[in-house]
Scaffold this active site. Structure first.
Site, mmCIF file in Angstrom:
data_model
loop_
_atom_site.group_PDB
_atom_site.id
_atom_site.type_symbol
_atom_site.label_atom_id
_atom_site.label_comp_id
_atom_site.label_asym_id
_atom_site.label_seq_id
_atom_site.Cartn_x
_atom_site.Cartn_y
_atom_site.Cartn_z
ATOM 1 N N ASN A 46 42.515 -4.343 -57.333
ATOM 2 C CA ASN A 46 43.788 -4.043 -57.980
ATOM 3 C C ASN A 46 43.692 -2.855 -58.922
ATOM 4 O O ASN A 46 44.596 -2.021 -58.994
ATOM 5 C CB ASN A 46 44.305 -5.280 -58.712
ATOM 6 C CG ASN A 46 44.643 -6.409 -57.750
ATOM 7 O OD1 ASN A 46 45.092 -6.172 -56.636
ATOM 8 N ND2 ASN A 46 44.411 -7.632 -58.171
ATOM 9 N N HIS A 58 34.871 -1.254 -65.372
ATOM 10 C CA HIS A 58 35.445 -0.175 -64.566
ATOM 11 C C HIS A 58 35.216 1.159 -65.266
ATOM 12 O O HIS A 58 35.517 1.303 -66.449
ATOM 13 C CB HIS A 58 36.946 -0.404 -64.353
ATOM 14 C CG HIS A 58 37.276 -1.751 -63.796
ATOM 15 N ND1 HIS A 58 37.035 -2.086 -62.480
ATOM 16 C CD2 HIS A 58 37.818 -2.845 -64.373
ATOM 17 C CE1 HIS A 58 37.425 -3.336 -62.276
ATOM 18 N NE2 HIS A 58 37.897 -3.819 -63.412
#
Length: 273
Positions: free
Chosen positions: A195, A225
């Site tokens: 996502n 991330h």
């Protein structure tokens, strides 16, 4: 003459897992201009205790019924049911908040449906810091977008990419690279883990040009991330380490991002792009 009050918007939630419950609690405690009207759950009996504990228990409806009275429908459900949920919401011209962004990539005709019906698809910032800056950079020229996503091994449990290849990550002792390539190629292999990357791709230069690395890392406890963007306006280099929610695939900040979005929709001061 008195001031005209803004109409309260009714919110429906599809799915009452770790994210859906947190959003429901926030609405029940009070978000200006918003009220929780309905939910859809896979197991109503299991969710009964939670729903009845709310100060204003919502209706329990089928996925296809959520758009009937709601102005905003929030998808917190398995990616596989996105089309079943989204189609009636968009046909009714309502706002659909999507968390399963990877599933939107596989059903991108829903964007055309939203346009044709005057509906709106909203993707929250979620777990990705710097998304506003990436959106701004896309108004100029972006040369490259690279992302590295690392999660503890349990965050990849059941990922089709691993199942199809017989890859077992639970016993690894050091970081293992699972994938390197475009965000599009990874979409079907990691539907519950992409996502963040898909959101960055849609905000920037698209899923074919966005380069992605996916790592299972037993040495970390947070979903991490790292994003690097080269553009004609700025070089962006950001890193975020998200504390997992009760669902190891999803960070706690994801639910908080949706709650912040609802406050932005219902408020009179909007901060951020």
């Amino acid at each position: 003459m008195g001031l005209v009050q803004d109409r309260t918007k009714t919110v429906a939630i599809a799915g009452l897992g770790a994210i859906g419950r947190k959003i429901a609690l926030a609405l029940d405690h009070g978000i200006p201009g918003m009220v929780l009207g309905a939910v859809a759950v896979g197991n109503p009996e299991k969710a009964h205790g939670f729903i009845s504990s709310l100060k204003q228990p919502p209706q329990v409806l089928a996925l296809s019924e959520l758009s009937t009275d709601a102005d905003i429908v929030i998808e917190c459900a398995p990616a596989a049911v996105l089309r079943e949920l989204a189609t009636p919401v968009l046909q009714a011209g309502k706002t659909l908040v999507i968390l399963s962004v990877g599933a939107l990539l596989l059903n991108d005709d829903l964007i055309d449906l939203a346009k044709a019906c005057g509906a709106r698809i909203q993707i929250p910032t979620g777990a990705l810091i710097g998304l506003d800056a990436l959106i701004a950079a896309a108004e100029g020229e972006i040369h490259s977008v690279r992302m590295k996503s690392s999660k503890p091994p349990q965050g990849f449990h059941g990922a089709p990419f691993l199942v199809e290849r017989g890859i077992e990550v639970m016993g690894i002792k050091s970081p293992l690279q699972l994938y390197a390539g475009s965000a599009r190629e990874a979409a079907t292999g990691f539907p519950a883990n992409l996502n963040v990357a898909i959101a960055a791709s849609l905000a920037g230069i698209g899923v074919d040009r966005t380069q992605l690395e996916i790592w299972a890392d037993p040495t970390i406890t947070r979903n991490t991330h790292e994003l690097v963007v080269e553009s004609d306006s700025a070089r962006l280099s950001v890193k975020i380490e998200n504390i997992p929610s009760e669902n190891p695939k999803t960070g706690r900040i994801t639910a908080q991002s949706v709650i912040a979005l609802l406050r932005k929709m219902g408020g009179h001061l909007a901060i951020g792009t």
